[in-house]
Design a protein around this motif. Structure first.
Motif, short mmCIF file in Angstrom:
data_model
loop_
_atom_site.label_atom_id
_atom_site.label_comp_id
_atom_site.label_asym_id
_atom_site.label_seq_id
_atom_site.Cartn_x
_atom_site.Cartn_y
_atom_site.Cartn_z
N ILE A 1 0.83 -1.20 0.00
CA ILE A 1 0.00 0.00 0.00
C ILE A 1 0.87 1.25 0.00
O ILE A 1 1.81 1.37 0.78
CB ILE A 1 -0.94 0.00 1.22
CG1 ILE A 1 -1.82 -1.26 1.19
CG2 ILE A 1 -1.80 1.25 1.26
CD1 ILE A 1 -2.66 -1.45 2.43
N SER A 2 0.52 2.21 -0.89
CA SER A 2 1.21 3.49 -0.98
C SER A 2 0.18 4.59 -1.23
O SER A 2 -0.89 4.32 -1.78
CB SER A 2 2.21 3.49 -2.15
OG SER A 2 3.11 2.41 -2.08
N PRO A 3 0.48 5.83 -0.86
CA PRO A 3 -0.45 6.91 -1.18
C PRO A 3 -0.61 7.07 -2.69
O PRO A 3 0.36 6.91 -3.44
CB PRO A 3 0.23 8.14 -0.56
CG PRO A 3 1.17 7.61 0.47
CD PRO A 3 1.63 6.30 -0.07
N SER A 4 -1.81 7.39 -3.14
CA SER A 4 -2.03 7.61 -4.56
C SER A 4 -1.48 8.97 -4.98
O SER A 4 -1.15 9.81 -4.13
CB SER A 4 -3.53 7.54 -4.87
OG SER A 4 -4.21 8.57 -4.18
N ARG B 1 -5.35 5.34 -1.93
CA ARG B 1 -4.12 4.57 -1.86
C ARG B 1 -3.97 3.63 -3.07
O ARG B 1 -4.95 3.13 -3.60
CB ARG B 1 -4.08 3.74 -0.57
CG ARG B 1 -3.74 4.54 0.67
CD ARG B 1 -4.38 3.98 1.90
NE ARG B 1 -5.82 4.20 1.85
CZ ARG B 1 -6.42 5.31 2.30
NH1 ARG B 1 -5.70 6.26 2.84
NH2 ARG B 1 -7.72 5.45 2.22
N ASP C 1 -7.91 2.60 -3.73
CA ASP C 1 -8.29 1.82 -2.54
C ASP C 1 -8.98 0.50 -2.86
O ASP C 1 -9.71 -0.03 -2.03
CB ASP C 1 -9.19 2.65 -1.62
CG ASP C 1 -8.44 3.73 -0.86
OD1 ASP C 1 -7.23 3.52 -0.61
OD2 ASP C 1 -9.03 4.76 -0.52
N LYS D 1 4.87 5.01 3.98
CA LYS D 1 4.05 5.62 2.93
C LYS D 1 4.93 6.34 1.91
O LYS D 1 4.51 7.29 1.25
CB LYS D 1 3.03 6.58 3.54
CG LYS D 1 3.60 7.68 4.41
CD LYS D 1 2.48 8.52 5.02
CE LYS D 1 3.03 9.62 5.92
NZ LYS D 1 1.96 10.43 6.53
#
Length: 314
Positions: A28-31, A37, A54, A82
């Motif tokens: 998972i990473s920030p969009s 995400r 997400d 992140k």
């Protein structure tokens, strides 16, 4: 997709019904828009999936992007806080993305690598990486301590052999390949978030402690790295350049679970270790004493019970 039920030759039509898939990891990473995400998922069987909202929709990779599809059957992975730095491992190969999963670079270890992961945090952060990443690798060592590669087989032949042996081990935990070379555990070190790794064989006193289990880093103490084997927890105060003996402390009794989630370090005082078929252990005094987490006893009705731990930084 057709599935044979094992008792007759009638194929069950499984198109649109993917119950035969297992998600091995979710990275998972920030969009890019900062509102949701990105999620990269390793699927067994067969490949990877990619969402930038997400998980509401799954877009896969565009032709202009570098997909990790060569990973093939499953694999496992980790995301570093992140930051957008993402790593996927499978046997001797690994894939690195610096941008939250849009583009991956593929590299190859001389042995089976990516067995657990720990990374050094930025000063003052409990989650964000500073670039130093550690993992573990298994494989034979030559007389000079260098990795011993079987040049009589091609890379494709070695990968196929490893794939077949993996399936046999899943079917029989006691399986050991005939003529299997002596296997050593190696520490992998990267200084660029996992794009490249160097490797160094662990000292002899850690090579006879059972199967490797996990790595752990104290995010509040510089240079503090732990390695967990099925029968040993050892500590390094110089990021793996040298290692102390197996820790002998009251209550620290295995066997420990052989999994990357078997050891968690919250800070220099509080740590957790997961055991095979027994309740986990916790220390609140930096490892001087360990105590069973008896409140979890109901989850361990038999010696076959196994659970991993996750720790919320909040």
């Amino acid at each position: 997709l057709g599935i044979v039920d094992g008792y007759n030759n009638t194929l069950i039509n499984a198109v649109g019904d993917l119950h035969n898939n297992m998600a091995m990891s979710a990275l998972i990473s920030p969009s890019k828009d900062g509102k949701s995400r990105n999620i990269v998922v390793n699927l067994w069987d067969w490949n990877q999936a990619f969402s930038i909202d997400d998980g509401a929709t799954w877009r896969g990779w565009a032709t202009s992007e570098a997909a990790p599809y060569t990973c093939g059957e499953g694999g496992w992975g980790f995301s570093l806080g992140k930051s957008g730095h993402v790593l996927i491992f499978h046997h001797s190969d690994w894939w690195y993305s610096p941008d939250g999963g849009y583009n991956f670079v593929q590299n190859t270890f001389p042995g089976s690598g990516g067995l657990g992961l720990a990374y050094v945090r930025q000063a003052g952060s409990l989650t964000e990486p500073n670039g130093t990443v550690f993992s573990l690798m298994t494989g034979p060592a030559g007389p000079a301590g260098e990795f011993l590669v079987d040049d009589s087989k091609s890379k494709a032949e070695r990968e196929h052999e490893e794939h077949v042996q993996e399936k046999l081990r899943l079917a029989d935990p006691n399986y050991k390949a005939e003529a299997a070379p002596s296997v050593f555990t190696w520490l992998l070190t990267s200084e660029n978030f996992g794009l490249n790794f160097t490797y160094k064989v662990l000292p002899d006193h850690l090579q006879t402690c059972g199967a490797l289990a996990a790595l752990g880093i104290d995010p509040t103490t510089p240079n503090s790295l732990y390695v967990l084997m099925s029968h040993c927890l050892a500590h390094s105060t110089d990021q793996g350049q040298s290692w102390g003996p197996c820790i002998t402390a009251p209550g620290l009794e295995g066997p420990f679970m052989k999994d990357s989630g078997a050891f968690i370090v919250k800070n220099s005082k509080i740590m957790f270790v997961v055991r095979d078929g027994k309740v986990p252990l916790k220390t609140v005094d930096g490892g001087a004493t360990w105590h069973p987490m008896t409140s979890l006893a109901s989850l361990y009705p038999t010696p076959l019970a196994d659970f991993k731990l996750e720790l919320s930084w909040t």
